[in-house]
Design a protein around this motif. Structure first.
Motif, PDB file in Angstrom:
ATOM      1  N   UNK A  43       0.745  -1.274  -0.037  1.00 36.40           N
ATOM      2  CA  UNK A  43       0.009  -0.013  -0.042  1.00 36.40           C
ATOM      3  C   UNK A  43       0.906   1.374  -0.022  1.00 36.40           C
ATOM      4  N   UNK A  44       2.044   1.116  -0.498  1.00 39.62           N
ATOM      5  CA  UNK A  44       2.929   2.411  -0.388  1.00 39.62           C
ATOM      6  C   UNK A  44       2.323   3.458  -1.322  1.00 39.62           C
ATOM      7  N   UNK A  45       2.602   4.687  -0.822  1.00 38.10           N
ATOM      8  CA  UNK A  45       2.556   5.975  -1.735  1.00 38.10           C
ATOM      9  C   UNK A  45       3.764   6.585  -1.734  1.00 38.10           C
ATOM     10  N   UNK A  46       3.979   7.211  -3.223  1.00 34.97           N
ATOM     11  CA  UNK A  46       5.328   8.034  -3.329  1.00 34.97           C
ATOM     12  C   UNK A  46       4.957   9.287  -2.699  1.00 34.97           C
ATOM     13  N   UNK A  47       6.079   9.562  -1.622  1.00 37.41           N
ATOM     14  CA  UNK A  47       6.024  10.965  -1.267  1.00 37.41           C
ATOM     15  C   UNK A  47       7.351  11.720  -1.268  1.00 37.41           C
ATOM     16  N   UNK A  48       8.267  11.225  -1.861  1.00 41.48           N
ATOM     17  CA  UNK A  48       9.630  11.754  -1.881  1.00 41.48           C
ATOM     18  C   UNK A  48       9.879  12.361  -3.357  1.00 41.48           C
ATOM     19  N   UNK A  49       8.831  12.471  -4.270  1.00 42.94           N
ATOM     20  CA  UNK A  49       9.119  12.962  -5.496  1.00 42.94           C
ATOM     21  C   UNK A  49       7.659  13.202  -6.148  1.00 42.94           C
ATOM     22  N   UNK A  50       7.562  14.051  -7.159  1.00 45.51           N
ATOM     23  CA  UNK A  50       6.316  14.260  -8.011  1.00 45.51           C
ATOM     24  C   UNK A  50       5.948  13.096  -8.818  1.00 45.51           C
ATOM     25  N   UNK A  51       4.627  13.087  -9.036  1.00 49.40           N
ATOM     26  CA  UNK A  51       4.255  12.040  -9.999  1.00 49.40           C
ATOM     27  C   UNK A  51       3.717  12.602 -11.377  1.00 49.40           C
ATOM     28  N   UNK A  65       4.487   5.501 -10.775  1.00 45.56           N
ATOM     29  CA  UNK A  65       4.245   5.315  -9.312  1.00 45.56           C
ATOM     30  C   UNK A  65       3.824   3.997  -8.896  1.00 45.56           C
ATOM     31  N   UNK A  66       3.288   3.865  -7.668  1.00 44.66           N
ATOM     32  CA  UNK A  66       2.736   2.443  -7.249  1.00 44.66           C
ATOM     33  C   UNK A  66       1.438   2.436  -7.627  1.00 44.66           C
ATOM     34  N   UNK A  67       0.564   1.134  -7.585  1.00 45.84           N
ATOM     35  CA  UNK A  67      -0.728   0.942  -7.609  1.00 45.84           C
ATOM     36  C   UNK A  67      -1.513   1.885  -6.908  1.00 45.84           C
TER      37      UNK A  67
END
Length: 245
Positions: A43-51, A65-67
C-alpha cells in the motif's frame, strides 16, 4: 456504471488489457496503472518525488508510481467523477493467504475501499497468463453480480485458477489461509564482488484446509475472500488497558 481499473503489473500487462476489454461492454471504464511492474509494493504511496500522468496509445493512463499512487491520484485529482467500483488486476500470480499484505494488486483495490468505493482485486493463481480469457470472463461475471447483502464499501479478493472456463468448478466464499515463514534470502555476488540479496520464495501453505482460499483454488474453484482493514487486535485491547493502570 463507472469503473476505475488499475493493477500492479503495469499498463502494458496482458491482464489489465483483458480486464478492460471484458468490462468495457458493461461499463464506462478508465484505466490508470503503473508505468512498469510494481509487484510487491503493497500500500505504499510515493511521497519523495512528484508523480506524472501519461496517456498511452490505447487510451490507458499510466503513472510513474505505485498501484496505490495510481488509484489515489485518479480519485483525488485525475477523474471528474467518483467511480461506482474500483477493480484491480488481472494479476499474474496468486494473491492468497499472507501474500495479500504485500500485494500491489490488492493494494490498488484497497485504496479505492479507503475512499468509500466498493473494490475488487482479481488474480490468476499461476503465472504465465494461461487461460486469461477464462479469468477475464469470471471477472466480468463477478463485477456483474449484485452483492446486495454485503455492506458497502466492500473489498473482495478474487483468485482464479488457470483453467478453461468450462473446467472451473464454481465460485466459493473463502477465508485467507496462512503460510509458513518465507524461505531465506538468496545470497549472491554482484560483478564487483559485493554481496547482494534476493528475497526468497514464499513459504509453503500452513493452513490450507476446507474454507480457505488455498483449498478452493486447489480444487478448481474461484475463491472470493472479503477483506477488511481494521488492524486493531481487539482481543488484546482490554489486556493492554489493564497493563497501563
Amino acid at each position: 456504471m463507472n469503473i476505475l481499473i488499475s493493477n500492479d503489473d503495469g499498463y502494458l500487462a496482458p491482464g489489465v488489457v483483458a480486464l478492460a476489454n471484458a468490462l468495457r461492454p458493461i461499463a464506462e471504464i478508465v484505466v490508470v496503472s503503473p508505468d512498469s511492474n510494481r509487484s510487491g509494493s503493497s500500500n505504499s504511496l510515493t511521497l519523495d518525488r512528484p508523480l506524472s500522468v501519461y496517456r498511452a496509445e490505447n487510451g490507458f493512463y499510466f503513472i510513474n508510481g505505485t498501484p496505490s499512487d495510481c488509484v489515489h491520484v485518479a480519485l483525488t485529482g485525475g477523474l471528474s467523477f467518483k467511480p461506482d467500483l474500483v477493480v484491480s488486476g488481472i494479476n499474474q500470480g496468486q494473491n492468497m493467504g499472507d501474500d495479500t499484505l504485500y500485494s500491489g494488486t490488492v493494494a490498488a483495490a484497497t485504496e479505492g475501499f479507503l475512499f468509500g468505493i466498493p473494490a475488487i482485486a482479481f488474480s490468476q493463481v499461476e503465472k504465465g497468463w494461461a487461460h486469461l480469457d477464462s479469468a477475464a470472463r469470471i471477472a466480468r461475471e463477478v463485477v456483474e453480480r449484485q452483492f446486495t447483502k454485503l455492506s458497502k464499501p466492500y473489498l473482495l479478493n478474487v483468485n482464479i485458477p488457470n483453467l478453461p472456463y468450462e473446467e472451473l468448478k464454481g465460485i466459493k466464499a473463502t477465508r485467507l489461509g496462512k503460510r509458513h515463514q518465507s524461505e531465506p534470502v538468496i545470497k549472491m555476488l554482484d560483478p564487483h564482488g559485493r554481496e547482494i540479496f534476493w528475497i526468497g520464495p514464499a513459504g509453503k501453505e500452513k493452513d490450507a484446509g476446507e474454507g480457505t482460499d488455498f483449498n478452493a483454488v486447489a480444487n478448481g474453484f474461484v475463491s472470493i475472500t472479503p477483506l477488511r482493514i481494521d488492524l486493531t487486535h481487539a482481543e488484546q485491547l482490554d489486556a493492554l488497558k489493564e497493563s497501563l493502570l
